[in-house]
Design a protein around this motif. Structure first.
Motif, short mmCIF file in Angstrom:
data_model
loop_
_atom_site.label_atom_id
_atom_site.label_comp_id
_atom_site.label_asym_id
_atom_site.label_seq_id
_atom_site.Cartn_x
_atom_site.Cartn_y
_atom_site.Cartn_z
N TRP A 169 0.53 -1.40 0.02
CA TRP A 169 0.00 0.24 -0.16
C TRP A 169 0.88 1.36 0.31
N LEU A 170 1.76 1.02 0.47
CA LEU A 170 2.30 2.40 1.09
C LEU A 170 3.42 2.89 0.14
N LEU A 171 3.96 2.19 -0.61
CA LEU A 171 4.89 2.19 -2.28
C LEU A 171 3.85 2.59 -3.13
N LYS A 172 2.73 2.26 -3.62
CA LYS A 172 1.71 2.51 -4.50
C LYS A 172 0.72 3.89 -4.13
N GLN A 173 1.28 4.45 -2.86
CA GLN A 173 0.94 5.78 -2.45
C GLN A 173 2.52 6.63 -2.67
N VAL A 174 3.10 6.14 -2.42
CA VAL A 174 4.15 7.48 -2.54
C VAL A 174 4.73 6.75 -4.09
N ARG A 175 3.74 6.65 -5.27
CA ARG A 175 4.42 6.10 -5.89
C ARG A 175 2.99 7.50 -6.52
N MET A 176 1.90 7.60 -6.48
CA MET A 176 1.17 8.46 -6.73
C MET A 176 1.27 10.27 -6.50
N GLY A 177 2.52 10.13 -5.22
CA GLY A 177 3.01 11.46 -4.72
C GLY A 177 2.30 11.71 -3.25
N TYR A 178 2.41 10.67 -2.81
CA TYR A 178 1.81 10.52 -1.41
C TYR A 178 2.67 11.76 -0.29
N ARG A 179 2.15 12.72 0.54
CA ARG A 179 2.71 13.73 1.08
C ARG A 179 2.55 13.57 2.46
N VAL A 180 2.66 14.01 3.70
CA VAL A 180 2.70 13.29 4.91
C VAL A 180 3.03 14.46 5.56
N VAL A 181 2.60 14.90 6.59
CA VAL A 181 3.36 16.28 7.53
C VAL A 181 4.42 15.71 7.87
N SER A 182 5.48 16.75 8.85
CA SER A 182 6.65 16.10 8.67
C SER A 182 6.73 16.68 10.82
N GLU A 183 6.41 17.64 11.03
CA GLU A 183 6.36 17.98 12.58
C GLU A 183 4.51 18.47 12.36
N PRO A 184 4.47 17.52 13.74
CA PRO A 184 5.37 16.95 14.65
C PRO A 184 5.26 15.21 13.98
N PRO A 185 6.60 14.86 14.06
CA PRO A 185 6.99 13.51 13.18
C PRO A 185 5.82 12.28 13.81
N LEU A 186 5.27 11.84 12.34
CA LEU A 186 4.18 10.31 12.88
C LEU A 186 5.04 9.31 12.84
N TYR A 187 5.46 8.22 13.57
CA TYR A 187 6.35 7.39 14.06
C TYR A 187 5.10 6.12 13.76
N ALA A 188 6.26 5.57 12.70
CA ALA A 188 6.01 4.14 12.65
C ALA A 188 6.47 3.24 12.53
N ASN A 189 6.35 1.89 13.01
CA ASN A 189 6.51 0.72 13.14
C ASN A 189 6.09 -0.74 12.26
N ARG A 190 6.98 -0.95 11.78
CA ARG A 190 6.98 -2.59 10.30
C ARG A 190 7.77 -3.49 10.74
N LEU A 191 7.30 -4.61 9.84
CA LEU A 191 7.75 -5.98 10.60
C LEU A 191 7.81 -6.67 9.14
N HIS A 192 9.26 -6.73 8.28
CA HIS A 192 8.81 -7.82 6.85
C HIS A 192 8.16 -8.70 7.10
N ALA A 193 6.94 -9.35 6.62
CA ALA A 193 6.37 -10.78 6.62
C ALA A 193 7.39 -11.61 6.83
N ASP A 194 8.56 -11.55 5.95
CA ASP A 194 9.43 -12.73 6.37
C ASP A 194 10.21 -12.76 7.47
N ASP A 195 10.00 -11.55 8.68
CA ASP A 195 10.68 -11.25 9.77
C ASP A 195 9.21 -12.36 10.76
N CYS A 196 8.64 -11.45 11.03
CA CYS A 196 6.91 -11.83 11.20
C CYS A 196 6.45 -13.46 11.54
#
Length: 285
Positions: A169-196
């Motif tokens: 999903w995120l890759l598709k959004q970035v290709r479409m010019g996804y723009r997010v606010v930088s302040e305050p930072p929006l922290y995100a947590n991730r784990l690759h499916a293989d690591d899950c």
């Protein structure tokens, strides 16, 4: 010669299938329960069944089961759908174990970091209060309590921001010019499916080897990062130059989850940050 451990993965979807393949390769006997067993990879013994139905599936194995991993995913994203997938399905599965006289050495319930309501970029670990405000988080907490009170040894694994092949999903959004606010930072947590899958496999193998497990682990990579940093890196990596006209605000909060407890046990993610993980996804690995 030791007897191979037996594992039932109830709700054997993407992460469950990856887990099953890893442990099958390690010599385990792996059963995978899902509605459409044609999607199961080789090496996993198919068990066709509906977790939301009260009757035990006809293909449920008769012999001892050493381990159960409950890894269902909701297909209906409303309160009733979440309750059916996570609470009712788990209750049915635990009943099937008892009906068959099976007493697993450990039950692992795959939960979510959505049970945490913390915001503001604070660090969260297994000692942090889980006070979900969303129905999805509240139902997940109910299911966690059901697993821990099942009468079987149980461990909860709260996974965060699963991404990987087919979860782009995120890759598709970035290709479409996804723009997010930088302040305050929006922290995100991730784990690759293989690591899950790798974390779940690590915990199961540790338990089978006699290592004492805690009742709760957070599954996350080594470096929670601000979303604008992730987007900036992906734009540069993919060569995206266009921007969307308006910023998009993420719907979830901002917190940083710690994997220190799992790491202290000896686990390490194959993809320690979003950089290695997304580079592998984009390379088709």
């Amino acid at each position: 010669m030791s007897i191979a451990p037996t594992l039932m993965i109830a709700g054997c979807g993407d992460v469950g299938s990856r887990l099953g393949q890893q442990l099958h390769a390690a010599g385990w006997q792996v059963y995978g329960l899902r509605r459409s067993v044609a999607a199961l990879p080789q090496g996993i013994v198919p068990v066709a069944g509906d977790l939301t139905a009260a009757d035990c599936p006809a293909q449920w194995p008769e012999g001892p089961l050493d381990y159960l991993v409950y890894a269902a995913a909701a297909t209906e994203h409303d309160e009733a759908g979440y309750r059916r997938a996570y609470y009712d399905g788990l209750a049915n599965t635990l009943n099937w174990l008892k009906q068959r006289g099976q007493a697993p050495k450990r039950v692992i319930f795959v939960s979510s970091s959505g049970v945490y309501a913390q915001d503001g970029g604070v660090w969260v670990d297994e000692q942090s209060p889980a006070e979900a405000t969303s129905y999805s988080g509240r139902i997940m907490l109910e299911a966690e309590r059901l697993a821990l009170g099942s009468g079987f040894p149980a461990t909860i694994v709260r996974l965060t921001g699963i991404y990987g092949p087919g979860r782009e999903w995120l890759l598709k959004q970035v290709r479409m010019g996804y723009r997010v606010v930088s302040e305050p930072p929006l922290y995100a947590n991730r784990l690759h499916a293989d690591d899950c899958a790798g974390l779940l496999a690590f915990l199961l193998q540790a338990d089978a080897a006699g290592t004492a497990l805690d009742d709760l682990y957070i599954g996350v990579d080594d470096a929670p990062a601000p979303l604008d940093e992730v987007v900036g890196w992906l734009r540069n990596y993919m060569g995206v130059t266009e921007w969307a006209e308006e910023s998009t605000v993420r719907r979830s909060g901002s917190k940083r989850c710690s994997n220190a407890r799992a790491r202290a046990l000896g686990w390490a993610p194959r993809y320690p940050t979003y950089r290695e993980g997304y580079a592998a996804v984009l390379a088709g690995d």
